[in-house]
Design a protein around this motif. Structure first.
Motif, PDB file in Angstrom:
ATOM      1  N   THR A 171       2.916   0.825   3.421  1.00 27.84           N
ATOM      2  CA  THR A 171       1.631   0.125   3.542  1.00 27.84           C
ATOM      3  C   THR A 171       1.828  -1.281   4.097  1.00 27.84           C
ATOM      4  N   GLU A 172       2.946  -1.913   3.764  1.00 31.41           N
ATOM      5  CA  GLU A 172       3.214  -3.236   4.337  1.00 31.41           C
ATOM      6  C   GLU A 172       3.374  -3.140   5.858  1.00 31.41           C
ATOM      7  N   ALA A 173       4.167  -2.160   6.308  1.00 36.38           N
ATOM      8  CA  ALA A 173       4.377  -1.998   7.748  1.00 36.38           C
ATOM      9  C   ALA A 173       3.058  -1.720   8.460  1.00 36.38           C
ATOM     10  N   TRP A 174       2.227  -0.894   7.857  1.00 36.53           N
ATOM     11  CA  TRP A 174       0.926  -0.557   8.456  1.00 36.53           C
ATOM     12  C   TRP A 174       0.051  -1.800   8.553  1.00 36.53           C
ATOM     13  N   THR A 175       0.051  -2.603   7.502  1.00 37.91           N
ATOM     14  CA  THR A 175      -0.769  -3.815   7.483  1.00 37.91           C
ATOM     15  C   THR A 175      -0.265  -4.840   8.490  1.00 37.91           C
ATOM     16  N   ALA A 197      -4.840 -10.176   8.565  1.00 34.53           N
ATOM     17  CA  ALA A 197      -4.424  -9.137   7.627  1.00 34.53           C
ATOM     18  C   ALA A 197      -3.284  -9.711   6.803  1.00 34.53           C
ATOM     19  N   VAL A 198      -3.418  -9.627   5.483  1.00 38.59           N
ATOM     20  CA  VAL A 198      -2.529 -10.339   4.572  1.00 38.59           C
ATOM     21  C   VAL A 198      -1.980  -9.381   3.524  1.00 38.59           C
ATOM     22  N   ILE A 199      -0.733  -9.626   3.109  1.00 40.72           N
ATOM     23  CA  ILE A 199      -0.079  -8.834   2.067  1.00 40.72           C
ATOM     24  C   ILE A 199       0.170  -9.730   0.861  1.00 40.72           C
ATOM     25  N   LEU A 200      -0.400  -9.370  -0.288  1.00 44.17           N
ATOM     26  CA  LEU A 200      -0.126 -10.077  -1.529  1.00 44.17           C
ATOM     27  C   LEU A 200       0.951  -9.302  -2.286  1.00 44.17           C
TER      28      LEU A 200
END
Length: 253
Positions: A171-175, A197-200
């Motif tokens: 999901t990180e790679a997709w985001t 688009a941000v990853i927490l």
């Protein structure tokens, strides 16, 4: 005399929340509503969603909060939801993906591929569907934000957490790929992205109910759902160029 302008920080923003009835979703609905956003929560269970919305309306009188029952594993339903929101409200400024799940084992050898299948649907596939469905509307917003919650495990997998770590890494790679689309397709006159688009990144979440059930527990390194909600609501306080493609760590690295 005209009525005073609404000065709440998210007044005028339209924000969708996937996974609205979970602890993180409920905390986020409350915070967004308190900050003045028009909030639309989605969940697959009508009763849980109704309870979550009722709790927000009690906690935040006058909250502009709505709900929609959506099967996030149905891509057409998710696309229709995104199109409907933009048509109804004229804009969509955010999609906060708060759908999760966990499966693990005692050892690497004990890992069940069934756990991967479950996490692939719950964690990966739902995020794929929301990101693809909402990306065009977020590009059209003057301040589009997409956020997902990952886990420190994706950066340091454990033997028994192979399936979970792999799902979160996916999901990180997709985001990050979505972030690249914003970098290329949504820019201001200076060439900076206006959507992000941000990853927490967390270790795990802890809710007030969990603390009440285990008052002696330390929950070391856990992130309170209220703190997660505050971070999500603050995404509109920072320029997209500063946020896009970034990992925001809410636990120790």
């Amino acid at each position: 005399m005209s009525a005073p302008a609404d000065t709440r920080p998210l007044h005028g923003k339209v924000v969708a929340v996937a996974g609205a009835s979970g602890p993180a979703g409920q905390a986020t609905l409350r915070r967004l509503a308190y900050d003045g956003a028009t909030v639309v929560g989605a969940d697959i269970d009508q009763h849980r969603l109704d309870a979550a919305l009722a709790a927000v309306r009690t906690a935040v009188p006058g909250a502009d909060v709505h709900g929609q029952v959506i099967d996030l594993l149905d891509p057409q339903e998710v696309h229709d939801w995104a199109d409907h929101l933009e048509a109804e409200h004229g804009r969509v400024d955010g999609l906060l993906h708060l759908v999760g799940g966990w499966r693990g084992s005692k050892t690497f050898f004990d890992t069940r591929i069934d756990d991967w299948d479950f996490l692939h649907d719950t964690v990966v596939r739902t995020l794929q569907h929301t990101s693809l469905a909402f990306q065009p509307a977020l590009l059209r917003s003057p301040a589009g934000r997409y956020a997902m919650v990952s886990a420190a495990a994706a950066h340091k997998p454990t033997a028994g957490g192979a399936a979970y770590a792999a799902a979160k890494a996916a999901t990180e790679a997709w985001t990050l790929a979505m972030a690249d689309s914003f970098r290329k397709e949504s820019t201001d006159p200076d060439g900076d992205p206006v959507a992000a688009a941000v990853i927490l990144v967390i270790k795990a979440l802890v809710s007030p109910e969990m603390r009440a059930e285990k008052p002696e527990a330390k929950f070391a390194g856990f992130t309170d759902t209220a703190d997660l909600a505050t971070t999500l609501a603050s995404l509109w306080d920072r320029p997209a160029a500063e946020l896009n493609g970034q990992h925001l760590w809410l636990t120790a690295r």
